[in-house]
Scaffold this motif. Structure first.
Motif, PDB file in Angstrom:
ATOM      1  N   LEU A  37       0.828  -1.206   0.000  1.00 13.71           N
ATOM      2  CA  LEU A  37       0.000   0.000   0.000  1.00 13.71           C
ATOM      3  C   LEU A  37       0.859   1.252   0.000  1.00 13.71           C
ATOM      4  O   LEU A  37       1.909   1.294   0.646  1.00 13.71           O
ATOM      5  N   LEU A  38       0.367   2.284  -0.692  1.00 19.02           N
ATOM      6  CA  LEU A  38       0.936   3.614  -0.590  1.00 19.02           C
ATOM      7  C   LEU A  38       0.043   4.381   0.372  1.00 19.02           C
ATOM      8  O   LEU A  38      -1.154   4.551   0.117  1.00 19.02           O
ATOM      9  N   HIS A  39       0.599   4.808   1.491  1.00 15.65           N
ATOM     10  CA  HIS A  39      -0.122   5.453   2.591  1.00 15.65           C
ATOM     11  C   HIS A  39       0.178   6.955   2.504  1.00 15.65           C
ATOM     12  O   HIS A  39       1.284   7.384   2.785  1.00 15.65           O
ATOM     13  N   ARG A  40      -0.820   7.737   2.081  1.00 17.35           N
ATOM     14  CA  ARG A  40      -0.634   9.183   1.894  1.00 17.35           C
ATOM     15  C   ARG A  40      -1.499   9.957   2.879  1.00 17.35           C
ATOM     16  O   ARG A  40      -2.717   9.862   2.852  1.00 17.35           O
ATOM     17  N   GLU A  41      -0.826  10.732   3.734  1.00 20.28           N
ATOM     18  CA  GLU A  41      -1.514  11.627   4.667  1.00 20.28           C
ATOM     19  C   GLU A  41      -1.474  13.036   4.104  1.00 20.28           C
ATOM     20  O   GLU A  41      -0.433  13.485   3.614  1.00 20.28           O
ATOM     21  N   SER A  42      -2.588  13.751   4.198  1.00 20.78           N
ATOM     22  CA  SER A  42      -2.607  15.161   3.816  1.00 20.78           C
ATOM     23  C   SER A  42      -3.596  15.882   4.718  1.00 20.78           C
ATOM     24  O   SER A  42      -4.631  15.333   5.093  1.00 20.78           O
ATOM     25  N   GLY A  43      -3.232  17.103   5.075  1.00 16.84           N
ATOM     26  CA  GLY A  43      -4.092  17.886   5.946  1.00 16.84           C
ATOM     27  C   GLY A  43      -3.408  19.167   6.366  1.00 16.84           C
ATOM     28  O   GLY A  43      -2.622  19.738   5.598  1.00 16.84           O
TER      29      GLY A  43
ATOM     30  N   THR B 112       4.184  10.519   3.219  1.00 16.05           N
ATOM     31  CA  THR B 112       3.894   9.320   2.443  1.00 16.05           C
ATOM     32  C   THR B 112       4.753   8.182   2.968  1.00 16.05           C
ATOM     33  O   THR B 112       5.956   8.352   3.181  1.00 16.05           O
ATOM     34  N   LEU B 113       4.125   7.047   3.216  1.00 15.27           N
ATOM     35  CA  LEU B 113       4.818   5.833   3.629  1.00 15.27           C
ATOM     36  C   LEU B 113       4.426   4.708   2.676  1.00 15.27           C
ATOM     37  O   LEU B 113       3.389   4.781   2.008  1.00 15.27           O
ATOM     38  N   ARG B 114       5.241   3.680   2.662  1.00 17.58           N
ATOM     39  CA  ARG B 114       4.932   2.466   1.904  1.00 17.58           C
ATOM     40  C   ARG B 114       4.778   1.320   2.886  1.00 17.58           C
ATOM     41  O   ARG B 114       5.642   1.116   3.723  1.00 17.58           O
ATOM     42  N   PHE B 115       3.673   0.605   2.785  1.00 18.86           N
ATOM     43  CA  PHE B 115       3.435  -0.580   3.598  1.00 18.86           C
ATOM     44  C   PHE B 115       3.569  -1.784   2.669  1.00 18.86           C
ATOM     45  O   PHE B 115       2.712  -2.007   1.816  1.00 18.86           O
ATOM     46  N   LEU B 116       4.653  -2.525   2.814  1.00 22.14           N
ATOM     47  CA  LEU B 116       4.902  -3.679   1.962  1.00 22.14           C
ATOM     48  C   LEU B 116       4.520  -4.972   2.676  1.00 22.14           C
ATOM     49  O   LEU B 116       4.539  -5.024   3.915  1.00 22.14           O
ATOM     50  N   PRO B 117       4.181  -6.018   1.922  1.00 18.15           N
ATOM     51  CA  PRO B 117       3.802  -7.282   2.564  1.00 18.15           C
ATOM     52  C   PRO B 117       4.949  -7.856   3.384  1.00 18.15           C
ATOM     53  O   PRO B 117       6.096  -7.881   2.941  1.00 18.15           O
TER      54      PRO B 117
ATOM     55  N   ASP C 162       5.842  -4.388   6.283  1.00 15.75           N
ATOM     56  CA  ASP C 162       7.175  -3.807   6.337  1.00 15.75           C
ATOM     57  C   ASP C 162       6.985  -2.335   5.967  1.00 15.75           C
ATOM     58  O   ASP C 162       6.695  -2.015   4.811  1.00 15.75           O
ATOM     59  N   VAL C 163       7.112  -1.439   6.941  1.00 17.91           N
ATOM     60  CA  VAL C 163       6.840  -0.017   6.732  1.00 17.91           C
ATOM     61  C   VAL C 163       8.111   0.674   6.247  1.00 17.91           C
ATOM     62  O   VAL C 163       9.166   0.555   6.867  1.00 17.91           O
ATOM     63  N   ARG C 164       7.978   1.385   5.147  1.00 16.83           N
ATOM     64  CA  ARG C 164       9.101   2.076   4.519  1.00 16.83           C
ATOM     65  C   ARG C 164       8.755   3.556   4.339  1.00 16.83           C
ATOM     66  O   ARG C 164       7.590   3.918   4.193  1.00 16.83           O
ATOM     67  N   PHE C 165       9.801   4.387   4.324  1.00 11.87           N
ATOM     68  CA  PHE C 165       9.620   5.785   3.971  1.00 11.87           C
ATOM     69  C   PHE C 165       9.303   5.867   2.478  1.00 11.87           C
ATOM     70  O   PHE C 165       9.482   4.890   1.742  1.00 11.87           O
ATOM     71  N   ALA C 166       8.859   7.025   2.015  1.00 13.45           N
ATOM     72  CA  ALA C 166       8.494   7.200   0.612  1.00 13.45           C
ATOM     73  C   ALA C 166       9.643   6.861  -0.323  1.00 13.45           C
ATOM     74  O   ALA C 166       9.430   6.340  -1.421  1.00 13.45           O
ATOM     75  N   ASP C 167      10.891   7.118   0.108  1.00 13.69           N
ATOM     76  CA  ASP C 167      12.052   6.842  -0.741  1.00 13.69           C
ATOM     77  C   ASP C 167      12.539   5.395  -0.669  1.00 13.69           C
ATOM     78  O   ASP C 167      13.533   5.035  -1.266  1.00 13.69           O
ATOM     79  N   GLY C 168      11.830   4.561   0.085  1.00 12.52           N
ATOM     80  CA  GLY C 168      12.160   3.144   0.169  1.00 12.52           C
ATOM     81  C   GLY C 168      12.986   2.732   1.369  1.00 12.52           C
ATOM     82  O   GLY C 168      13.159   1.533   1.612  1.00 12.52           O
ATOM     83  N   ARG C 169      13.517   3.702   2.134  1.00 12.53           N
ATOM     84  CA  ARG C 169      14.296   3.331   3.327  1.00 12.53           C
ATOM     85  C   ARG C 169      13.385   2.660   4.354  1.00 12.53           C
ATOM     86  O   ARG C 169      12.243   3.044   4.534  1.00 12.53           O
ATOM     87  N   ARG C 170      13.927   1.679   5.035  1.00 18.94           N
ATOM     88  CA  ARG C 170      13.165   0.935   6.048  1.00 18.94           C
ATOM     89  C   ARG C 170      12.850   1.822   7.240  1.00 18.94           C
ATOM     90  O   ARG C 170      13.703   2.552   7.719  1.00 18.94           O
ATOM     91  N   PHE C 171      11.613   1.736   7.721  1.00 13.17           N
ATOM     92  CA  PHE C 171      11.189   2.447   8.925  1.00 13.17           C
ATOM     93  C   PHE C 171      11.056   1.442  10.067  1.00 13.17           C
ATOM     94  O   PHE C 171      11.845   1.437  10.990  1.00 13.17           O
ATOM     95  N   HIS C 172      10.068   0.566   9.997  1.00 13.08           N
ATOM     96  CA  HIS C 172       9.887  -0.464  11.023  1.00 13.08           C
ATOM     97  C   HIS C 172       8.904  -1.520  10.520  1.00 13.08           C
ATOM     98  O   HIS C 172       8.286  -1.353   9.477  1.00 13.08           O
ATOM     99  N   ASP C 173       8.772  -2.598  11.272  1.00 12.89           N
ATOM    100  CA  ASP C 173       7.778  -3.612  10.943  1.00 12.89           C
ATOM    101  C   ASP C 173       6.474  -3.264  11.653  1.00 12.89           C
ATOM    102  O   ASP C 173       6.454  -2.444  12.571  1.00 12.89           O
ATOM    103  N   LEU C 174       5.385  -3.880  11.212  1.00 12.86           N
ATOM    104  CA  LEU C 174       4.077  -3.641  11.819  1.00 12.86           C
ATOM    105  C   LEU C 174       3.320  -4.963  11.847  1.00 12.86           C
ATOM    106  O   LEU C 174       2.926  -5.487  10.809  1.00 12.86           O
TER     107      LEU C 174
END
Length: 146
Positions: free
Chosen positions: A49-55, A69-74, A81-93
């Motif tokens: 998923l592409l997770h886009r917050e705006s407000g 923007t974050l990326r939630f990968l399987p 596997d949560v990643r920053f928009a540029d693909g760097r690893r953030f954390h697991d979920l």
């Protein structure tokens, strides 16, 4: 049903449209700000998923546009596997138990995220940031709108 609501597949649960309300507290200075907006978590071509917050964020009496923007990968077993928009690893979920704590070191600071699921339409994250550069607590409530 208990305090937490188990989620067998994080990506399926997180997909869709959400309302987000975040409180940002600077524990060192006492300053507080608020973000209010929407989240759209839609499919990525490569899966996930592409997770886009705006407000808008309001702090110190000033309101300005904000988003991320974050990326939630399987991940294995219904996790993400949560990643920053540029693909760097953030954390697991891992929401299979309805609650998950994950750490992310960033320079000399440590980010600790606690995610909890209340029901099919409500989840929350509490992010605690500690270190020489930051002493913050960010609490975000998400409510499904679709």
């Amino acid at each position: 049903m208990g305090e937490f609501w188990p989620v067998p597949d994080a990506l399926t649960y997180l997909a869709g449209h959400w309302r987000a309300e975040r409180t940002v507290r600077d524990l060192a200075s006492g300053d507080e700000g608020r973000f209010a907006g929407t989240v759209v978590s839609g499919p990525l071509e490569c899966g996930g998923l592409l997770h886009r917050e705006s407000g808008a964020f309001t702090g110190r009496g000033v309101t300005r546009p904000a988003g991320r923007t974050l990326r939630f990968l399987p991940g294995p077993g219904g996790t993400a596997d949560v990643r920053f928009a540029d693909g760097r690893r953030f954390h697991d979920l891992d929401l299979t138990a309805g609650r998950h704590v994950a750490d992310h070191p960033c320079s000399a600071d440590l980010y600790r995220d606690e995610s909890t699921v209340r029901d099919a339409g409500h989840w929350r994250t509490v992010r605690r940031v500690r270190g020489p550069a930051k002493d913050l607590e960010l609490t975000t409530g998400y409510a499904r709108v679709d």
